[in-house]
Design an enzyme around this catalytic site. Structure first.
Site: not given
Ligand code: NDP
Ligand code: 2IT
Length: 448
Positions: A126, A166
């Site tokens: 990561k 992420d």
């Molecule tokens: P994005 O940046 O696309 O979206 C994040 C969302 O969460 C936004 O709505 C954001 O609001 C909100 N957010 C982020 N930080 C905070 C905080 N500290 N407090 C409150 N709200 C918060 O990220 P992702 O959708 O990609 O990721 C979301 C979660 O999923 C994370 O935990 C990530 O690690 C996990 N994840 C992502 C994957 C991926 O493929 N993208 C895969 C597996 C897990 P705002 O815009 O206002 O900051």
């Molecule tokens: O938390 C996760 O699994 C991710 N942000 C996706 C990682 C990836 O390599 O697609």
């Protein structure tokens, strides 16, 4: 003292001021206790757990860039290459002001087990930075991404370490990073995933985490005699994972009534309008107030200190899709009081440990993020396969592989839980199933 407790104490002593990392390690080690204790002498002699909780390599670097006013800004860059026993390091890059080494280590540690659960050959890693893309111009984001990769390119590669998106890292950031990597190395290779479709990206990667979350949730409900169709769902977050979780939940016949961001949340009793949500978040990069302004049925609530609004809405299924520790014990109590039947984590470690325990003790089906959100990284691995064979698969092909992977993950963790007498404890099942493959590979490869 048992080996598990010894190693947890060691982690706390050796990694001060990294509470999220301690939390992730504690959750995993607690559920491995039954497996470790059955084979404690051999694991202890090989220091298997000490090696598992210690990253193979941590890269910390300076990221200087120039803002639109001509001012030089400096951010911290991180890449933690945690474990390569079963494949090249794989995991996303988080860009958020809250990023520090402990956050990256918690995420990298989780990633080891998640990637193992996918059944695909990917190790755990990561990275990220405390850079905040919010409010920055495209040029500023490009300047940051180019500087970040100018240091990181030395340590990554299609067969060594393959970063992805992420929080805060989406298609725009991956594009700028890929361009700079190619310019510095001259290599056109699958060094990053989540790429645009015109330069080696995979169809369905954008949708994969949210879709995968719903495929797994659907299977978990089905195996417990329940159906996702007709259920009321609350979702937190409104980013990549949340948007496609909402979309797939609706396609499966559920009604999603909430989304949130860091400043507020929406209650929309008519059901979230996904097209509008995408326009607001993916195109305009605006706040959820813009969604409420365009949608008469939606009510916007400003987030009050310490309050996580969406969990107070009556629902059958809750899907936390924003960030770590966003669902605490009070939230869990509110969900149970309102009759929730299932919680599946789209985000990484969004539920605190006491909240998880409360949900499980009250008969709620609970699937942890390392299983429930594994569809994103699994589809990243499918993107790597396509890049290696220099071919692109159709959306249907990738989506059907994703669905198979998620259904298999659920059955594997369910079987692991049952095998160790922990029927229905999907947290333990996921940790045990993820661990056993990595432990076997580490043991076979000797002391490295
Ligand atoms: P994005 O940046 O696309 O979206 C994040 C969302 O969460 C936004 O709505 C954001 O609001 C909100 N957010 C982020 N930080 C905070 C905080 N500290 N407090 C409150 N709200 C918060 O990220 P992702 O959708 O990609 O990721 C979301 C979660 O999923 C994370 O935990 C990530 O690690 C996990 N994840 C992502 C994957 C991926 O493929 N993208 C895969 C597996 C897990 P705002 O815009 O206002 O900051
Ligand atoms: O938390 C996760 O699994 C991710 N942000 C996706 C990682 C990836 O390599 O697609």
């Amino acid at each position: 003292m048992s080996y598990v407790d010894e190693v947890y104490d060691l982690v706390v002593a050796k990694n001060p001021a990294q509470p999220e990392f301690h939390q992730a390690v504690k959750e995993v080690l607690e559920s491995l206790r039954v497996v470790i204790e059955a084979n404690e002498d051999a694991y202890r002699k090989d220091a298997l757990l000490e090696r598992l909780v210690t990253p193979e390599r941590q890269i910390l670097f300076r990221v200087p860039w120039v803002d639109d006013k001509g001012q030089v800004q400096v951010n911290n860059g991180f890449r933690v290459q945690f474990n390569s026993a079963i494949g090249p390091y794989k995991g996303g890059l988080r860009l958020h002001p809250s990023v520090n080494l402990g956050i990256i280590k918690f995420l990298g540690f989780e990633q080891i087990f998640k990637n193992s659960l996918t059944g695909l050959p990917i190790g755990g890693g990561k990275g990220g930075s405390d850079f905040d893309p919010k409010g920055k111009s495209d040029r500023e984001v490009m300047a940051f991404c180019q500087s970040f990769i100018t240091e990181l390119y030395k340590y990554i590669g299609a067969d060594t370490d393959v970063p992805a998106g992420d929080i805060g890292t989406g298609a725009r950031e991956i594009g700028y990073m890929y361009g700079q990597y190619k310019r510095l190395t001259g290599l056109y290779e699958g060094v990053l995933t989540g790429k645009g479709l015109s330069y080696g990206g995979s169809l369905a990667r954008t949708e994969a985490t949210g879709y995968g979350l719903l495929y797994l949730t659907e299977e978990m409900l089905k195996c417990n005699g329940k159906d996702i169709a007709g259920k009321t769902v609350v979702v937190s977050g409104s980013g990549n994972v949340a948007i496609y979780a909402v979309q797939k939940a609706q396609q499966l016949g559920a009604k999603v009534v909430t989304v949130s961001d860091s400043t507020g949340w929406i209650y929309d009793p008519e059901g979230i309008d996904v097209a509008l949500l995408k326009e607001v978040k993916e195109v305009k990069r605006a706040r959820l107030t813009a969604y409420a302004a365009a949608r008469p049925s939606a009510v916007y609530h400003e987030k009050k200190n310490g309050e996580h609004g969406v969990w107070n809405i009556k629902c059958d299924v809750a899907l936390p899709c924003a960030t770590q520790n966003e669902l605490n014990l009070d939230d869990a109590k509110a969900l149970v009081a309102n009759g929730v039947i299932a919680v599946a984590e789209g985000a990484n470690m969004p539920t605190t440990m006491d909240a998880t325990k409360y949900l499980q003790e009250n008969g709620v089906l609970f699937c942890p993020g390392k299983a429930a959100n594994a569809g994103g990284v699994a589809t990243s691995a499918l993107e790597m396969s396509q890049n290696s064979e220099r071919l692109s698969w159709t959306f249907e092909e990738v989506d059907s592989k994703l669905k198979n992977i998620m259904v298999n993950i659920f059955h594997n963790l369910d079987a692991a839980a049952k095998k160790y007498g922990l029927d229905g404890d999907y947290v333990a099942g996921a940790n045990i199933a993820g661990f056993l493959k990595v432990a076997e590979a580490m043991t076979a490869q000797g002391i490295v």
